[in-house]
Design a protein around this motif. Structure first.
Motif, PDB file in Angstrom:
ATOM      1  N   ALA A  38      -6.828 -11.999   0.420  1.00 29.99           N
ATOM      2  CA  ALA A  38      -6.696 -12.689   1.706  1.00 29.99           C
ATOM      3  C   ALA A  38      -5.244 -13.147   1.898  1.00 29.99           C
ATOM      4  O   ALA A  38      -4.655 -12.971   2.968  1.00 29.99           O
ATOM      5  CB  ALA A  38      -7.662 -13.879   1.767  1.00 29.99           C
ATOM      6  N   TYR A  39      -4.653 -13.705   0.850  1.00 28.65           N
ATOM      7  CA  TYR A  39      -3.244 -14.127   0.921  1.00 28.65           C
ATOM      8  C   TYR A  39      -2.365 -12.918   1.251  1.00 28.65           C
ATOM      9  O   TYR A  39      -1.473 -12.993   2.109  1.00 28.65           O
ATOM     10  CB  TYR A  39      -2.828 -14.751  -0.413  1.00 28.65           C
ATOM     11  CG  TYR A  39      -1.390 -15.211  -0.454  1.00 28.65           C
ATOM     12  CD1 TYR A  39      -1.053 -16.544  -0.244  1.00 28.65           C
ATOM     13  CD2 TYR A  39      -0.356 -14.297  -0.696  1.00 28.65           C
ATOM     14  CE1 TYR A  39       0.275 -16.958  -0.275  1.00 28.65           C
ATOM     15  CE2 TYR A  39       0.961 -14.698  -0.722  1.00 28.65           C
ATOM     16  CZ  TYR A  39       1.278 -16.028  -0.517  1.00 28.65           C
ATOM     17  OH  TYR A  39       2.593 -16.434  -0.539  1.00 28.65           O
ATOM     18  N   SER A  40      -2.624 -11.806   0.571  1.00 25.87           N
ATOM     19  CA  SER A  40      -1.779 -10.616   0.778  1.00 25.87           C
ATOM     20  C   SER A  40      -1.894 -10.096   2.203  1.00 25.87           C
ATOM     21  O   SER A  40      -0.892  -9.657   2.787  1.00 25.87           O
ATOM     22  CB  SER A  40      -2.173  -9.507  -0.208  1.00 25.87           C
ATOM     23  OG  SER A  40      -1.912  -9.934  -1.522  1.00 25.87           O
ATOM     24  N   LEU A  41      -3.087 -10.149   2.780  1.00 31.04           N
ATOM     25  CA  LEU A  41      -3.236  -9.654   4.161  1.00 31.04           C
ATOM     26  C   LEU A  41      -2.525 -10.575   5.151  1.00 31.04           C
ATOM     27  O   LEU A  41      -1.960 -10.102   6.143  1.00 31.04           O
ATOM     28  CB  LEU A  41      -4.710  -9.489   4.532  1.00 31.04           C
ATOM     29  CG  LEU A  41      -5.457  -8.388   3.776  1.00 31.04           C
ATOM     30  CD1 LEU A  41      -6.834  -8.165   4.404  1.00 31.04           C
ATOM     31  CD2 LEU A  41      -4.679  -7.076   3.754  1.00 31.04           C
ATOM     32  N   CYS A  50       5.511  -4.870   4.841  1.00 35.06           N
ATOM     33  CA  CYS A  50       4.441  -4.682   3.845  1.00 35.06           C
ATOM     34  C   CYS A  50       3.412  -3.660   4.318  1.00 35.06           C
ATOM     35  O   CYS A  50       3.016  -3.669   5.481  1.00 35.06           O
ATOM     36  CB  CYS A  50       3.702  -5.998   3.602  1.00 35.06           C
ATOM     37  SG  CYS A  50       4.697  -7.234   2.785  1.00 35.06           S
ATOM     38  N   VAL A  51       2.975  -2.822   3.405  1.00 32.96           N
ATOM     39  CA  VAL A  51       1.923  -1.844   3.718  1.00 32.96           C
ATOM     40  C   VAL A  51       0.728  -2.120   2.799  1.00 32.96           C
ATOM     41  O   VAL A  51       0.771  -1.812   1.600  1.00 32.96           O
ATOM     42  CB  VAL A  51       2.417  -0.397   3.510  1.00 32.96           C
ATOM     43  CG1 VAL A  51       1.315   0.600   3.898  1.00 32.96           C
ATOM     44  CG2 VAL A  51       3.683  -0.131   4.308  1.00 32.96           C
ATOM     45  N   PRO A  52      -0.338  -2.722   3.338  1.00 33.02           N
ATOM     46  CA  PRO A  52      -1.517  -3.026   2.522  1.00 33.02           C
ATOM     47  C   PRO A  52      -2.491  -1.846   2.523  1.00 33.02           C
ATOM     48  O   PRO A  52      -2.775  -1.268   3.580  1.00 33.02           O
ATOM     49  CB  PRO A  52      -2.130  -4.239   3.235  1.00 33.02           C
ATOM     50  CG  PRO A  52      -1.676  -4.146   4.654  1.00 33.02           C
ATOM     51  CD  PRO A  52      -0.446  -3.290   4.704  1.00 33.02           C
ATOM     52  N   VAL A  62     -12.518  -0.176  -4.236  1.00 30.74           N
ATOM     53  CA  VAL A  62     -12.589  -0.753  -5.588  1.00 30.74           C
ATOM     54  C   VAL A  62     -11.348  -1.569  -5.929  1.00 30.74           C
ATOM     55  O   VAL A  62     -11.301  -2.234  -6.967  1.00 30.74           O
ATOM     56  CB  VAL A  62     -12.796   0.341  -6.663  1.00 30.74           C
ATOM     57  CG1 VAL A  62     -14.150   1.029  -6.494  1.00 30.74           C
ATOM     58  CG2 VAL A  62     -11.660   1.371  -6.639  1.00 30.74           C
ATOM     59  N   GLY A  63     -10.340  -1.488  -5.062  1.00 32.12           N
ATOM     60  CA  GLY A  63      -9.120  -2.220  -5.379  1.00 32.12           C
ATOM     61  C   GLY A  63      -8.195  -2.280  -4.183  1.00 32.12           C
ATOM     62  O   GLY A  63      -8.522  -1.818  -3.077  1.00 32.12           O
ATOM     63  N   PHE A  64      -7.033  -2.862  -4.425  1.00 33.36           N
ATOM     64  CA  PHE A  64      -6.077  -3.125  -3.342  1.00 33.36           C
ATOM     65  C   PHE A  64      -4.668  -2.958  -3.885  1.00 33.36           C
ATOM     66  O   PHE A  64      -4.385  -3.324  -5.030  1.00 33.36           O
ATOM     67  CB  PHE A  64      -6.290  -4.558  -2.843  1.00 33.36           C
ATOM     68  CG  PHE A  64      -5.278  -5.023  -1.847  1.00 33.36           C
ATOM     69  CD1 PHE A  64      -5.314  -4.582  -0.527  1.00 33.36           C
ATOM     70  CD2 PHE A  64      -4.269  -5.913  -2.215  1.00 33.36           C
ATOM     71  CE1 PHE A  64      -4.381  -5.012   0.405  1.00 33.36           C
ATOM     72  CE2 PHE A  64      -3.335  -6.351  -1.290  1.00 33.36           C
ATOM     73  CZ  PHE A  64      -3.389  -5.896   0.026  1.00 33.36           C
ATOM     74  N   ALA A  65      -3.811  -2.404  -3.045  1.00 32.38           N
ATOM     75  CA  ALA A  65      -2.396  -2.296  -3.407  1.00 32.38           C
ATOM     76  C   ALA A  65      -1.563  -2.637  -2.174  1.00 32.38           C
ATOM     77  O   ALA A  65      -2.025  -2.469  -1.033  1.00 32.38           O
ATOM     78  CB  ALA A  65      -2.061  -0.888  -3.887  1.00 32.38           C
TER      79      ALA A  65
END
Ligand SMILES: CC(C)(COP(=O)(O)OP(=O)(O)OC[C@H]1O[C@@H](n2cnc3c(N)ncnc32)[C@H](O)[C@@H]1OP(=O)(O)O)[C@@H](O)C(=O)NCCC(=O)NCCS
Length: 151
Positions: A38-41, A50-52, A62-65
């Motif tokens: 949530a912080y990253s978004l 930034c490219v989420p 299954v994950g996030f980068a």
């Protein structure tokens, strides 16, 4: 899907998948190692470089980068990499990192990729070293900076 060529693929975070993204979390004892999704978004909403990305195994996130081009350094940074608690240890993190490196490499003027991690993050440290990231003497916000030269 924007890229991916094994069972692991990447999709941009958008209106269709942001809730899946913020529902993913790491193990309790890993909480201090990476920001919440949530912080990253929120960061990505305001820091436009930034490219989420969601990391998928088949149809499941299954994950996030998150990566970014640092305008000061003209260098790419991997700001985040996480695999959700229940999906760790299945090689997804390694496959995702390899593909993310390949993807960033194809950007024009990509000469190096940088990232940072806490001293006690032995799993990340080993993972990045296995993909040829070299530790520098730089420390940013208490984290070791490691860099991979692409040229
Ligand atoms: C780091 C992280 C992304 C790795 O993802 P993963 O899918 O669990 O890792 P993989 O299954 O692909 O394994 C990668 C390597 O780490 C090793 N590994 C994975 N989990 C491990 C554990 N708990 N203890 C020891 N080694 C471990 C694997 O054996 C593998 O090594 P190998 O290639 O030599 O066999 C994941 O642990 C994570 O999300 N951690 C919390 C967030 C974090 O620290 N992110 C990085 C911030 S800089």
């Amino acid at each position: 899907m924007i890229f991916g060529h094994t069972m692991i693929t990447f999709k941009k975070i958008d209106n269709s998948n942001w809730e899946d993204c913020i529902s993913l979390s790491v193990k309790g004892e890993q909480k201090g190692l990476v920001a919440s999704n949530a912080y990253s978004l929120v960061q990505a909403a305001y820091q436009k470089n930034c490219v989420p990305l969601g990391i998928y195994f088949e149809e499941t996130m299954v994950g996030f980068a998150m990566y970014a081009l640092d305008p000061d350094e003209n260098s790419f940074w991997i700001y985040r990499l996480m695999i959700s608690a229940e999906n760790q240890g299945k090689n997804y993190g390694k496959l995702a990192l390899i593909q993310l490196i390949e993807y960033i490499k194809n950007h024009e003027n990509a000469t190096q990729i940088s990232l940072s991690y806490k001293h006690n993050n032995t799993v990340a440290r080993k993972l990045y070293a296995s993909c040829n990231f070299l530790e520098t003497r730089e420390v940013i916000e208490g984290e070791i900076v490691a860099r991979l030269n692409l040229k």
